[in-house]
Design a protein around this motif. Structure first.
Motif, PDB file in Angstrom:
ATOM      1  N   VAL B  13     -61.162   4.327  15.494  1.00  0.00           N
ATOM      2  CA  VAL B  13     -62.233   5.005  14.756  1.00  0.00           C
ATOM      3  C   VAL B  13     -62.562   4.234  13.477  1.00  0.00           C
ATOM      4  O   VAL B  13     -63.738   4.029  13.139  1.00  0.00           O
ATOM      5  N   ARG B  17     -66.163   2.667  12.484  1.00  0.00           N
ATOM      6  CA  ARG B  17     -66.827   3.018  11.220  1.00  0.00           C
ATOM      7  C   ARG B  17     -67.143   1.773  10.385  1.00  0.00           C
ATOM      8  O   ARG B  17     -68.207   1.655   9.794  1.00  0.00           O
ATOM      9  N   HIS B  20     -70.096  -0.116  11.948  1.00  0.00           N
ATOM     10  CA  HIS B  20     -71.341   0.649  12.031  1.00  0.00           C
ATOM     11  C   HIS B  20     -72.362   0.046  11.052  1.00  0.00           C
ATOM     12  O   HIS B  20     -71.979  -0.283   9.937  1.00  0.00           O
ATOM     13  N   SER B  80     -68.001   1.151  20.583  1.00  0.00           N
ATOM     14  CA  SER B  80     -68.701   2.267  19.937  1.00  0.00           C
ATOM     15  C   SER B  80     -70.174   2.279  20.323  1.00  0.00           C
ATOM     16  O   SER B  80     -70.765   1.244  20.652  1.00  0.00           O
ATOM     17  N   THR B 108     -70.438   6.965  16.580  1.00  0.00           N
ATOM     18  CA  THR B 108     -70.463   7.050  15.113  1.00  0.00           C
ATOM     19  C   THR B 108     -71.829   7.515  14.616  1.00  0.00           C
ATOM     20  O   THR B 108     -72.186   7.287  13.474  1.00  0.00           O
ATOM     21  N   THR B 114     -66.447  11.862  14.311  1.00  0.00           N
ATOM     22  CA  THR B 114     -66.460  10.761  15.267  1.00  0.00           C
ATOM     23  C   THR B 114     -65.992  11.299  16.608  1.00  0.00           C
ATOM     24  O   THR B 114     -64.895  11.850  16.705  1.00  0.00           O
TER      25      THR B 114
END
Lengths: 98, 151
Positions: B13, B17, B20, B80, B108, B114
């Protein structure tokens, strides 16, 4: 003249489960033809009408053949060829860059 | 079902992030045949794109050589989606080439939550599976045992 070819899990259905097979050829395209004669179906997973498939990586020793001569890359006795499918994907609506 | 440590979920995660709005990708390796994801290996998204990911070709070779040398396999392959849900796209499905792997998707698109889900993708067929997150065990500190001076 013999080349060792390492086969990824997904393509071992064509090699009777073998992780590596021997082949021969002066160039990569000849090697693929040679492999096809003993492992029918393999060629179609590696090449299409435009050449090497976009999401299949083929390495001669440590080098991606795209940076060598592609399908015309010359091979020598004792070379190692490794086939690895790309690890790739995309979000909905994304188009892969060729 | 995918069983995975909380610590590794957190690492996936955090990677998603961090990258992103581009897609993040990587694998979690484990001993061959164990189905236990243990070694978190974030990979570079060579496409550096918000809608596409691809491992760099040299990184891919290095990764698979290393897995082979250590008798490991990619137990989890994660990436992701940064503007859509954590569900495999058509492209994800057509390019999925590890029938033995758990394909983990992280979304995300919401800044505060998430979503993480896991799938098997075999011959173009997608099956979602349960994700069981295991609490991370504290590492047992045996250093004093090993390094205790002789009395």
């Amino acid at each position: 003249m013999s080349v060792e070819v390492r086969i990824p899990t997904i393509l071992r259905q064509y090699t009777g489960g073998e992780k590596a097979v021997a082949g021969s050829g002066a160039t990569l395209v000849e090697l693929i033809d040679d492999l096809e004669s003993r492992h029918p179906g393999l060629r179609d997973r590696l090449v299409d009408e435009k050449g090497l498939r976009r999401f299949v990586n083929v390495y001669l020793n440590d080098e991606d053949v795209r940076f060598l001569g592609g399908l015309e890359t010359s091979l020598s006795d004792g070379d190692n060829v490794t086939v690895l499918p790309a690890v790739a994907g995309g979000a909905p609506g994304a188009t892969a860059r060729a | 079902m995918l069983q995975i440590d909380q610590e590794i979920v957190d690492a996936i995660v955090a990677h998603a992030r961090r990258d992103h709005p581009d897609e993040a990708c990587g694998v979690v390796a484990g001993p061959a045949g164990s189905d236990r994801p243990q070694r978190f290996i974030p990979m570079l998204n060579a496409a550096r794109s918000p809608t596409f990911y691809e491992f760099d070709s040299q990184d891919l070779l290095r990764l698979y050589r290393e897995l082979d040398d250590r008798d490991e396999e990619p137990v989890v392959i994660y990436h992701s989606h940064t503007a859509t849900e954590a569900y495999p796209s058509r492209t994800d499905i057509s390019l999925a080439m590890e029938p033995g792997a758990h394909y983990v998707l992280v979304s995300t698109r919401e800044p505060d939550t998430t979503d993480l889900r896991s799938y098997r993708i075999v011959d173009g067929a997608v099956t979602e599976e349960e994700v069981r997150v295991l609490p991370t065990l504290q590492a047992v500190d045996t250093s004093t045992e090993r390094e205790a001076p002789q009395r």
